[in-house]
Design a protein around this motif. Structure first.
Motif, PDB file in Angstrom:
ATOM      1  N   ALA A 297     -22.383  12.736 -40.287  1.00  0.00           N
ATOM      2  CA  ALA A 297     -21.957  13.668 -39.236  1.00  0.00           C
ATOM      3  C   ALA A 297     -20.529  13.373 -38.795  1.00  0.00           C
ATOM      4  CB  ALA A 297     -22.908  13.596 -38.048  1.00  0.00           C
ATOM      5  N   ARG A 298     -20.210  12.087 -38.647  1.00  0.00           N
ATOM      6  CA  ARG A 298     -18.838  11.718 -38.279  1.00  0.00           C
ATOM      7  C   ARG A 298     -17.852  12.088 -39.371  1.00  0.00           C
ATOM      8  NH1 ARG A 298     -19.567   5.872 -36.766  1.00  0.00           N
ATOM      9  NH2 ARG A 298     -21.679   6.219 -36.116  1.00  0.00           N
ATOM     10  N   ALA A 299     -18.238  11.887 -40.626  1.00  0.00           N
ATOM     11  CA  ALA A 299     -17.367  12.250 -41.748  1.00  0.00           C
ATOM     12  C   ALA A 299     -17.146  13.760 -41.790  1.00  0.00           C
ATOM     13  CB  ALA A 299     -17.971  11.765 -43.067  1.00  0.00           C
ATOM     14  N   ALA A 300     -18.197  14.540 -41.552  1.00  0.00           N
ATOM     15  CA  ALA A 300     -18.066  16.003 -41.528  1.00  0.00           C
ATOM     16  C   ALA A 300     -17.157  16.435 -40.389  1.00  0.00           C
ATOM     17  CB  ALA A 300     -19.433  16.658 -41.404  1.00  0.00           C
ATOM     18  N   ASP A 301     -17.285  15.798 -39.229  1.00  0.00           N
ATOM     19  CA  ASP A 301     -16.444  16.118 -38.088  1.00  0.00           C
ATOM     20  C   ASP A 301     -14.984  15.799 -38.390  1.00  0.00           C
ATOM     21  OD1 ASP A 301     -15.901  16.857 -35.324  1.00  0.00           O
ATOM     22  OD2 ASP A 301     -15.584  14.701 -34.987  1.00  0.00           O
ATOM     23  N   LEU A 302     -14.747  14.642 -38.986  1.00  0.00           N
ATOM     24  CA  LEU A 302     -13.381  14.263 -39.361  1.00  0.00           C
ATOM     25  C   LEU A 302     -12.828  15.235 -40.392  1.00  0.00           C
ATOM     26  CD1 LEU A 302     -11.028  12.282 -39.144  1.00  0.00           C
ATOM     27  CD2 LEU A 302     -12.109  10.920 -40.938  1.00  0.00           C
ATOM     28  N   GLY A 303     -13.659  15.635 -41.356  1.00  0.00           N
ATOM     29  CA  GLY A 303     -13.233  16.591 -42.373  1.00  0.00           C
ATOM     30  C   GLY A 303     -12.855  17.932 -41.774  1.00  0.00           C
ATOM     31  N   ALA A 304     -13.579  18.352 -40.741  1.00  0.00           N
ATOM     32  CA  ALA A 304     -13.259  19.611 -40.080  1.00  0.00           C
ATOM     33  C   ALA A 304     -11.952  19.514 -39.300  1.00  0.00           C
ATOM     34  CB  ALA A 304     -14.402  20.015 -39.153  1.00  0.00           C
ATOM     35  N   ARG A 305     -11.697  18.348 -38.722  1.00  0.00           N
ATOM     36  CA  ARG A 305     -10.470  18.171 -37.937  1.00  0.00           C
ATOM     37  C   ARG A 305      -9.259  17.890 -38.813  1.00  0.00           C
ATOM     38  NH1 ARG A 305     -11.013  13.638 -34.553  1.00  0.00           N
ATOM     39  NH2 ARG A 305     -12.973  13.099 -35.494  1.00  0.00           N
ATOM     40  N   VAL A 306      -9.461  17.240 -39.942  1.00  0.00           N
ATOM     41  CA  VAL A 306      -8.361  16.871 -40.828  1.00  0.00           C
ATOM     42  C   VAL A 306      -8.704  17.339 -42.255  1.00  0.00           C
ATOM     43  CG1 VAL A 306      -6.845  14.985 -41.539  1.00  0.00           C
ATOM     44  CG2 VAL A 306      -8.067  14.813 -39.377  1.00  0.00           C
ATOM     45  N   PRO A 307      -8.531  18.644 -42.537  1.00  0.00           N
ATOM     46  CA  PRO A 307      -8.958  19.171 -43.840  1.00  0.00           C
ATOM     47  C   PRO A 307      -8.219  18.549 -45.027  1.00  0.00           C
ATOM     48  CG  PRO A 307      -7.840  20.869 -42.546  1.00  0.00           C
ATOM     49  CD  PRO A 307      -8.011  19.669 -41.666  1.00  0.00           C
ATOM     50  N   LEU A 308      -6.957  18.179 -44.850  1.00  0.00           N
ATOM     51  CA  LEU A 308      -6.231  17.549 -45.952  1.00  0.00           C
ATOM     52  C   LEU A 308      -6.871  16.216 -46.321  1.00  0.00           C
ATOM     53  CD1 LEU A 308      -3.762  17.801 -47.832  1.00  0.00           C
ATOM     54  CD2 LEU A 308      -2.499  16.474 -46.143  1.00  0.00           C
ATOM     55  N   LEU A 309      -7.259  15.435 -45.313  1.00  0.00           N
ATOM     56  CA  LEU A 309      -7.927  14.160 -45.560  1.00  0.00           C
ATOM     57  C   LEU A 309      -9.279  14.369 -46.234  1.00  0.00           C
ATOM     58  CD1 LEU A 309      -8.006  11.090 -45.274  1.00  0.00           C
ATOM     59  CD2 LEU A 309      -8.956  11.418 -42.989  1.00  0.00           C
ATOM     60  N   ALA A 310     -10.003  15.383 -45.797  1.00  0.00           N
ATOM     61  CA  ALA A 310     -11.300  15.674 -46.404  1.00  0.00           C
ATOM     62  C   ALA A 310     -11.133  16.070 -47.865  1.00  0.00           C
ATOM     63  CB  ALA A 310     -12.005  16.781 -45.627  1.00  0.00           C
ATOM     64  N   ALA A 311     -10.162  16.929 -48.151  1.00  0.00           N
ATOM     65  CA  ALA A 311      -9.912  17.347 -49.537  1.00  0.00           C
ATOM     66  C   ALA A 311      -9.466  16.150 -50.369  1.00  0.00           C
ATOM     67  CB  ALA A 311      -8.856  18.450 -49.576  1.00  0.00           C
ATOM     68  N   PHE A 312      -8.619  15.285 -49.803  1.00  0.00           N
ATOM     69  CA  PHE A 312      -8.166  14.116 -50.566  1.00  0.00           C
ATOM     70  C   PHE A 312      -9.322  13.158 -50.835  1.00  0.00           C
ATOM     71  CE2 PHE A 312      -6.153  10.032 -51.352  1.00  0.00           C
ATOM     72  CZ  PHE A 312      -5.264  10.408 -52.358  1.00  0.00           C
ATOM     73  N   SER A 313     -10.224  13.026 -49.879  1.00  0.00           N
ATOM     74  CA  SER A 313     -11.401  12.169 -50.095  1.00  0.00           C
ATOM     75  C   SER A 313     -12.269  12.711 -51.226  1.00  0.00           C
ATOM     76  CB  SER A 313     -12.235  12.073 -48.820  1.00  0.00           C
ATOM     77  OG  SER A 313     -11.504  11.460 -47.807  1.00  0.00           O
ATOM     78  N   ARG A 314     -12.491  14.031 -51.233  1.00  0.00           N
ATOM     79  CA  ARG A 314     -13.260  14.642 -52.325  1.00  0.00           C
ATOM     80  C   ARG A 314     -12.535  14.472 -53.651  1.00  0.00           C
ATOM     81  NH1 ARG A 314     -13.636  18.665 -48.382  1.00  0.00           N
ATOM     82  NH2 ARG A 314     -12.213  20.011 -49.559  1.00  0.00           N
ATOM     83  N   PHE A 315     -11.206  14.620 -53.635  1.00  0.00           N
ATOM     84  CA  PHE A 315     -10.398  14.450 -54.846  1.00  0.00           C
ATOM     85  C   PHE A 315     -10.520  13.016 -55.368  1.00  0.00           C
ATOM     86  CE2 PHE A 315      -6.313  13.442 -56.918  1.00  0.00           C
ATOM     87  CZ  PHE A 315      -6.278  14.420 -57.891  1.00  0.00           C
TER      88      PHE A 315
ATOM     89  N   LEU B  56     -14.114  21.924 -63.352  1.00  0.00           N
ATOM     90  CA  LEU B  56     -15.163  22.512 -62.522  1.00  0.00           C
ATOM     91  C   LEU B  56     -15.299  21.803 -61.170  1.00  0.00           C
ATOM     92  CD1 LEU B  56     -17.801  23.198 -65.295  1.00  0.00           C
ATOM     93  CD2 LEU B  56     -16.351  24.871 -64.114  1.00  0.00           C
ATOM     94  N   THR B  57     -15.191  20.490 -61.179  1.00  0.00           N
ATOM     95  CA  THR B  57     -15.304  19.727 -59.932  1.00  0.00           C
ATOM     96  C   THR B  57     -14.141  20.024 -58.998  1.00  0.00           C
ATOM     97  OG1 THR B  57     -16.472  17.966 -61.087  1.00  0.00           O
ATOM     98  CG2 THR B  57     -15.538  17.413 -58.964  1.00  0.00           C
ATOM     99  N   LEU B  58     -12.931  20.000 -59.537  1.00  0.00           N
ATOM    100  CA  LEU B  58     -11.770  20.284 -58.690  1.00  0.00           C
ATOM    101  C   LEU B  58     -11.808  21.724 -58.189  1.00  0.00           C
ATOM    102  CD1 LEU B  58      -8.938  18.482 -60.686  1.00  0.00           C
ATOM    103  CD2 LEU B  58     -10.086  17.700 -58.609  1.00  0.00           C
ATOM    104  N   ARG B  59     -12.147  22.633 -59.069  1.00  0.00           N
ATOM    105  CA  ARG B  59     -12.146  24.054 -58.720  1.00  0.00           C
ATOM    106  C   ARG B  59     -13.163  24.376 -57.633  1.00  0.00           C
ATOM    107  NH1 ARG B  59     -14.684  28.879 -60.302  1.00  0.00           N
ATOM    108  NH2 ARG B  59     -13.223  30.627 -60.228  1.00  0.00           N
ATOM    109  N   ARG B  60     -14.374  23.883 -57.773  1.00  0.00           N
ATOM    110  CA  ARG B  60     -15.444  24.287 -56.862  1.00  0.00           C
ATOM    111  C   ARG B  60     -15.699  23.300 -55.730  1.00  0.00           C
ATOM    112  NH1 ARG B  60     -15.704  28.555 -55.813  1.00  0.00           N
ATOM    113  NH2 ARG B  60     -17.801  28.387 -55.019  1.00  0.00           N
ATOM    114  N   LEU B  61     -15.780  22.023 -56.037  1.00  0.00           N
ATOM    115  CA  LEU B  61     -16.184  21.054 -55.018  1.00  0.00           C
ATOM    116  C   LEU B  61     -15.031  20.486 -54.196  1.00  0.00           C
ATOM    117  CD1 LEU B  61     -18.903  19.116 -57.024  1.00  0.00           C
ATOM    118  CD2 LEU B  61     -19.199  21.022 -55.430  1.00  0.00           C
ATOM    119  N   VAL B  62     -13.871  20.344 -54.814  1.00  0.00           N
ATOM    120  CA  VAL B  62     -12.754  19.744 -54.081  1.00  0.00           C
ATOM    121  C   VAL B  62     -11.945  20.806 -53.347  1.00  0.00           C
ATOM    122  CG1 VAL B  62     -10.634  18.389 -54.282  1.00  0.00           C
ATOM    123  CG2 VAL B  62     -12.630  17.786 -55.663  1.00  0.00           C
ATOM    124  N   PHE B  63     -11.563  21.877 -54.060  1.00  0.00           N
ATOM    125  CA  PHE B  63     -10.666  22.868 -53.470  1.00  0.00           C
ATOM    126  C   PHE B  63     -11.301  24.232 -53.217  1.00  0.00           C
ATOM    127  CE2 PHE B  63      -7.845  19.921 -55.846  1.00  0.00           C
ATOM    128  CZ  PHE B  63      -7.231  19.355 -54.739  1.00  0.00           C
TER     129      PHE B  63
END
Length: 145
Positions: A11-29, A72-79
């Motif tokens: 839940a905290r990670a999702a909240d951080l991802g919502a507040r800092v989308p670049l960080l969330a995308a970089f974490s998924r990357f 496929l991972t970058l296209r759908r899950l990361v970005f």
């Protein structure tokens, strides 16, 4: 106890991802990159040792699978691209090829100038390339989520 802690952490990670989308995308990357590197290393070994494929066949097949996995991972899950599959595929192939060429020349330049050892030059080139790829792929796939 562990289950509640995992839910709270998620839940905290999702909240951080919502507040800092670049960080969330970089974490998924970063996770996708780690998974791809693991796949590229382990799958040829499994295909060769356990499935009995020849070394070159196992490596070639694994690289093809890793390439598709990356796309496929970058296209759908990361970005989370909304563009057509065909558009994304040809653009990804072009950008990926240009990165490979640039990596080769950057590595060659570092080695020719005797600035770094072989291993250090390779590590620096791949690390810088991976960081730059994040921003290039983010732009290619439409800015991400």
């Amino acid at each position: 106890m562990i289950g509640r802690a995992a839910v709270a952490l998620r839940a905290r990670a999702a909240d951080l991802g919502a507040r800092v989308p670049l960080l969330a995308a970089f974490s998924r990357f970063a996770m996708a990159t780690l998974a791809s590197a693991s796949l590229s290393f382990l799958l040829p070994i499994l295909l060769h040792e356990w499935a009995g494929l020849g070394e070159r066949t196992a490596v070639g097949l694994s690289f093809g699978i890793a390439y598709a996995f990356n796309f496929l991972t970058l296209r759908r899950l990361v970005f989370a691209s909304k563009a057509s599959l065909g558009r994304d595929l040809w653009r990804y192939a072009l950008v990926n090829a240009l990165f490979r060429i640039a990596e080769f020349f950057a590595f060659s330049a570092l080695r020719s100038a005797a600035i770094l050892s072989y291993a250090a030059a390779l590590l620096v080139v791949l690390a810088v390339s991976t960081l730059v790829k994040f921003f290039a792929y983010r732009r290619l796939f439409g800015g991400g989520r």
